[in-house]
Motif scaffolding. Structure first.
Motif, PDB file in Angstrom:
ATOM      1  N   ASN A 209     -33.981   9.381  -7.213  1.00  0.00           N
ATOM      2  CA  ASN A 209     -34.153   9.260  -5.760  1.00  0.00           C
ATOM      3  C   ASN A 209     -34.057  10.651  -5.133  1.00  0.00           C
ATOM      4  OD1 ASN A 209     -31.274   9.829  -5.604  1.00  0.00           O
ATOM      5  ND2 ASN A 209     -30.954   7.665  -6.098  1.00  0.00           N
ATOM      6  N   GLY A 210     -34.118  10.695  -3.796  1.00  0.00           N
ATOM      7  CA  GLY A 210     -34.062  11.975  -3.090  1.00  0.00           C
ATOM      8  C   GLY A 210     -32.775  12.742  -3.325  1.00  0.00           C
ATOM      9  N   LEU A 211     -31.648  12.019  -3.394  1.00  0.00           N
ATOM     10  CA  LEU A 211     -30.356  12.675  -3.617  1.00  0.00           C
ATOM     11  C   LEU A 211     -30.312  13.321  -4.992  1.00  0.00           C
ATOM     12  CD1 LEU A 211     -27.514  13.257  -2.527  1.00  0.00           C
ATOM     13  CD2 LEU A 211     -26.773  11.061  -3.510  1.00  0.00           C
ATOM     14  N   ASP A 212     -30.898  12.650  -5.976  1.00  0.00           N
ATOM     15  CA  ASP A 212     -30.946  13.191  -7.335  1.00  0.00           C
ATOM     16  C   ASP A 212     -31.744  14.501  -7.369  1.00  0.00           C
ATOM     17  OD1 ASP A 212     -30.509  13.115 -10.175  1.00  0.00           O
ATOM     18  OD2 ASP A 212     -32.569  12.417 -10.436  1.00  0.00           O
ATOM     19  N   VAL A 213     -32.825  14.564  -6.568  1.00  0.00           N
ATOM     20  CA  VAL A 213     -33.616  15.802  -6.465  1.00  0.00           C
ATOM     21  C   VAL A 213     -32.741  16.934  -5.934  1.00  0.00           C
ATOM     22  CG1 VAL A 213     -35.567  16.952  -5.346  1.00  0.00           C
ATOM     23  CG2 VAL A 213     -35.797  14.577  -6.074  1.00  0.00           C
ATOM     24  N   LEU A 214     -32.037  16.666  -4.835  1.00  0.00           N
ATOM     25  CA  LEU A 214     -31.207  17.699  -4.200  1.00  0.00           C
ATOM     26  C   LEU A 214     -30.115  18.204  -5.141  1.00  0.00           C
ATOM     27  CD1 LEU A 214     -30.792  16.170  -0.606  1.00  0.00           C
ATOM     28  CD2 LEU A 214     -32.505  17.806  -1.409  1.00  0.00           C
ATOM     29  N   VAL A 215     -29.477  17.281  -5.857  1.00  0.00           N
ATOM     30  CA  VAL A 215     -28.414  17.661  -6.794  1.00  0.00           C
ATOM     31  C   VAL A 215     -28.967  18.539  -7.915  1.00  0.00           C
ATOM     32  CG1 VAL A 215     -26.811  16.776  -8.546  1.00  0.00           C
ATOM     33  CG2 VAL A 215     -26.947  15.661  -6.310  1.00  0.00           C
ATOM     34  N   LYS A 216     -30.112  18.157  -8.471  1.00  0.00           N
ATOM     35  CA  LYS A 216     -30.702  18.921  -9.575  1.00  0.00           C
ATOM     36  C   LYS A 216     -31.224  20.282  -9.118  1.00  0.00           C
ATOM     37  CE  LYS A 216     -31.841  15.100 -12.668  1.00  0.00           C
ATOM     38  NZ  LYS A 216     -32.898  14.238 -13.238  1.00  0.00           N
TER      39      LYS A 216
ATOM     40  N   VAL B 240     -34.937  17.890   2.967  1.00  0.00           N
ATOM     41  CA  VAL B 240     -35.541  16.557   2.852  1.00  0.00           C
ATOM     42  C   VAL B 240     -36.983  16.688   2.380  1.00  0.00           C
ATOM     43  CG1 VAL B 240     -35.993  14.390   4.063  1.00  0.00           C
ATOM     44  CG2 VAL B 240     -34.106  15.821   4.785  1.00  0.00           C
ATOM     45  N   ASP B 241     -37.662  17.724   2.848  1.00  0.00           N
ATOM     46  CA  ASP B 241     -39.064  17.936   2.506  1.00  0.00           C
ATOM     47  C   ASP B 241     -39.238  18.256   1.021  1.00  0.00           C
ATOM     48  OD1 ASP B 241     -41.817  18.180   3.750  1.00  0.00           O
ATOM     49  OD2 ASP B 241     -41.708  20.104   2.722  1.00  0.00           O
ATOM     50  N   ILE B 242     -38.344  19.071   0.453  1.00  0.00           N
ATOM     51  CA  ILE B 242     -38.467  19.410  -0.970  1.00  0.00           C
ATOM     52  C   ILE B 242     -38.188  18.185  -1.840  1.00  0.00           C
ATOM     53  CG2 ILE B 242     -36.080  20.202  -1.401  1.00  0.00           C
ATOM     54  CD1 ILE B 242     -37.273  22.463  -3.104  1.00  0.00           C
ATOM     55  N   ALA B 243     -37.279  17.318  -1.380  1.00  0.00           N
ATOM     56  CA  ALA B 243     -37.015  16.068  -2.104  1.00  0.00           C
ATOM     57  C   ALA B 243     -38.274  15.202  -2.107  1.00  0.00           C
ATOM     58  CB  ALA B 243     -35.853  15.319  -1.455  1.00  0.00           C
ATOM     59  N   LYS B 244     -38.924  15.111  -0.959  1.00  0.00           N
ATOM     60  CA  LYS B 244     -40.168  14.343  -0.827  1.00  0.00           C
ATOM     61  C   LYS B 244     -41.255  14.898  -1.752  1.00  0.00           C
ATOM     62  CE  LYS B 244     -43.131  15.586   2.121  1.00  0.00           C
ATOM     63  NZ  LYS B 244     -44.317  15.717   1.247  1.00  0.00           N
ATOM     64  N   THR B 245     -41.426  16.217  -1.734  1.00  0.00           N
ATOM     65  CA  THR B 245     -42.475  16.867  -2.533  1.00  0.00           C
ATOM     66  C   THR B 245     -42.261  16.629  -4.023  1.00  0.00           C
ATOM     67  OG1 THR B 245     -42.791  18.593  -0.860  1.00  0.00           O
ATOM     68  CG2 THR B 245     -43.558  19.087  -3.085  1.00  0.00           C
ATOM     69  N   ARG B 246     -41.007  16.814  -4.491  1.00  0.00           N
ATOM     70  CA  ARG B 246     -40.716  16.656  -5.926  1.00  0.00           C
ATOM     71  C   ARG B 246     -40.914  15.195  -6.373  1.00  0.00           C
ATOM     72  NH1 ARG B 246     -37.260  20.998  -8.133  1.00  0.00           N
ATOM     73  NH2 ARG B 246     -38.132  22.875  -7.189  1.00  0.00           N
ATOM     74  N   ILE B 247     -40.480  14.250  -5.565  1.00  0.00           N
ATOM     75  CA  ILE B 247     -40.602  12.828  -5.930  1.00  0.00           C
ATOM     76  C   ILE B 247     -42.068  12.411  -5.998  1.00  0.00           C
ATOM     77  CG2 ILE B 247     -40.253  10.471  -5.051  1.00  0.00           C
ATOM     78  CD1 ILE B 247     -37.474  11.333  -4.165  1.00  0.00           C
ATOM     79  N   GLN B 248     -42.861  12.859  -5.013  1.00  0.00           N
ATOM     80  CA  GLN B 248     -44.254  12.440  -4.963  1.00  0.00           C
ATOM     81  C   GLN B 248     -45.111  13.095  -6.050  1.00  0.00           C
ATOM     82  OE1 GLN B 248     -45.005  13.254  -0.781  1.00  0.00           O
ATOM     83  NE2 GLN B 248     -44.521  11.155  -0.219  1.00  0.00           N
ATOM     84  N   ASN B 249     -44.644  14.217  -6.574  1.00  0.00           N
ATOM     85  CA  ASN B 249     -45.406  14.901  -7.620  1.00  0.00           C
ATOM     86  C   ASN B 249     -44.910  14.572  -9.024  1.00  0.00           C
ATOM     87  OD1 ASN B 249     -47.442  16.991  -8.358  1.00  0.00           O
ATOM     88  ND2 ASN B 249     -45.647  18.038  -9.187  1.00  0.00           N
ATOM     89  N   MET B 250     -43.763  13.885  -9.149  1.00  0.00           N
ATOM     90  CA  MET B 250     -43.142  13.700 -10.464  1.00  0.00           C
ATOM     91  C   MET B 250     -43.973  12.797 -11.382  1.00  0.00           C
ATOM     92  SD  MET B 250     -39.956  11.108  -9.765  1.00  0.00           S
ATOM     93  CE  MET B 250     -40.186   9.429  -9.177  1.00  0.00           C
TER      94      MET B 250
END
Length: 314
Positions: free
Chosen positions: A261-268, A240-250
């Motif tokens: 969204n967060g799920l898209d981060v995890l899938v990629k 969950v934390d890596i999803a948060k980090t990637r979204i906030q820095n994108m």
């Protein structure tokens, strides 16, 4: 003959005087800020590790130690404290709000006879307080992620925020107010996971250690249970934390965000970087968890003692 209590040390009905709620909340925030000064480098390393290899690129850092030495070599000692102002504001907003919400809910759900809430209700209060605090602290979190990530970018691509307030003003001016709460859902989800995992794993770990016959209910047992709990909490919350980090820095690419969204981060991340990349930055995250908690309580205890000595002693 019974001893009489000093009027300065006791309140109504002889009960000991305690600090007001506002002071408790203030001390909670200040204690978290004090601890952050010591663990900020670990936060920076964790964020850099989570962004390393993004978008199927070659990983910049092989290990956490490699990340730390690379940052020191390229950016100097000041470089590992990049984003400290944002880390302090995050604690001031998140910790104070979480403590305030928890205290208010705990008191309201305490029985008329003084019976405290049960374990499950306490857990629910903790998760609610954590999620609310995370929502309030998200703008500072966005600034922190961006400031700690800046040093890894080429000079012409850096955002160059001077401090957390400069970051917040520029984000609003350049990207709009909603960007301050970008990634608030995974940020709140992480807070809920952390609170739930800590509560459940600590009590279970402590019981397991006591049942083993090698431990008694003392500080060693509490320390070992805390370390096990920290391990479980880190493992549970890092995806969950890596999803948060990637979204906030994108960034926006051709008018479109890098992630939906967060799920898209995890899938990629799983598709392009591998399943275990969801736990990038595990070591600094875990190493930060324990010291931050211990230092927070040490600072809190010292401030409470000082307040009692200065304002509540007879």
């Amino acid at each position: 003959m019974a001893a009489t209590a000093s009027p300065g040390a006791s309140g109504v009905n002889g009960k000991p005087r305690t600090s007001p709620k506002s002071v408790k909340f203030l001390f909670g925030g200040l204690a978290g800020m004090g601890a952050t000064v010591f663990v900020q480098p670990l936060d920076l390393v964790k964020n850099r590790m989570q962004l390393s290899g993004e978008g199927a690129k070659t990983r910049e850092y092989k290990t956490s130690f490699h990340a730390l030495t690379s940052i020191l070599r390229a950016e100097g000692l000041r470089g590992i404290y990049t984003g400290l102002s944002a880390g302090l504001l995050r604690q001031a907003t998140y910790t104070t709000t979480r403590l305030g919400i928890y205290t208010v809910l705990f008191e309201r759900l305490t029985g008329a006879d003084g019976t405290p809430p049960g374990f499950l209700l306490k857990a629910l209060i903790g998760m609610t307080a954590g999620a609310t605090g995370a929502f309030v602290g998200t703008p500072a979190e966005v600034a922190l992620i961006r400031m700690t990530a800046d040093g890894r970018l080429p000079a012409d691509q850096r955002r160059g925020y001077k401090n957390v307030f400069n970051a917040l003003i520029r984000i609003v001016r350049e990207e709009g107010v909603p960007t301050l709460w970008r990634g608030c859902i995974p940020t709140m989800a992480r807070a809920v996971v952390v609170n739930a995992a800590q509560l459940a794993s600590y009590s279970q770990s402590k019981q397991f250690l006591l049942d083993s016959g090698y431990f008694s209910d003392n500080i060693l047992c509490h320390f070992c249970a805390s370390m096990i709990s920290g391990l479980v909490t880190t493992a549970a919350s890092m995806p969950v934390d890596i999803a948060k980090t990637r979204i906030q820095n994108m960034r926006m690419i051709d008018g479109k965000p890098e992630y939906k969204n967060g799920l898209d981060v995890l899938v990629k991340v799983v598709r392009y970087e591998g399943f275990f990349s969801l736990w990038k930055g595990f070591t600094p995250y875990y190493a930060r968890l324990g010291p931050h908690t211990v230092l927070t309580f040490i600072f809190l205890e010292q401030m409470n003692k000082a307040y009692k000595r200065l304002f509540l002693s007879g």
